[in-house]
Design an enzyme around this catalytic site. Structure first.
Site: not given
Length: 106
Positions: A32, A29
Site C-alpha cells: 500500500g 494485497h
C-alpha cells in the site's frame, strides 16, 4: 498468495486460514502506498535511491527515470508491518519471505 513489497524490501508468500472466513477469504494485497506518484517524484532523489538499491544488491531496469522514483520504497508502507498484521490476526500465515534481486519497471 503473494504479497508484493516494494523494489527495496521483501515480498511474502502466505497461505490462507479458516479464520479468513471473517474477511470473506481476503487478505492484504500488497504494502500500500503512503505517497502518491507525484509526491514521490517531487520528494525522492533518484541518485540516492539508486545507490541505496545498489548497496542492497538490487538491479533496477526501467523505461524512464521518473518511473523509478514513483515506485521508490519510501512511497510504500513497510510490507513487513502489513504482513505482520494479517499473520497475527490469523487471516493468513507466513510461508516464506523473498528479497528482491532485480526490478523491472515499464
Amino acid at each position: 498468495m503473494i504479497i508484493p513489497g516494494d523494489m527495496g524490501r521483501n515480498s511474502y508468500l502466505l497461505t490462507g486460514t479458516e479464520k479468513a472466513e471473517d474477511t470473506f477469504y481476503s487478505t492484504a494485497h500488497g504494502a500500500g502506498r503512503v505517497k502518491s506518484r507525484t509526491a514521490a517524484a517531487k520528494s525522492i532523489n533518484l541518485n540516492v535511491l539508486l545507490k541505496d538499491l545498489e548497496s542492497k544488491g538490487i538491479i533496477v531496469k526501467a523505461s524512464g527515470r521518473g518511473t523509478i522514483v514513483e515506485e521508490a520504497p519510501q512511497a510504500y508502507k513497510d510490507v513487513n508491518d502489513v504482513v505482520g498484521v494479517v499473520h497475527n490476526a490469523g487471516i493468513s500465515k507466513r510461508v516464506c519471505r523473498m528479497r528482491p534481486l532485480g526490478v523491472i519497471k515499464g
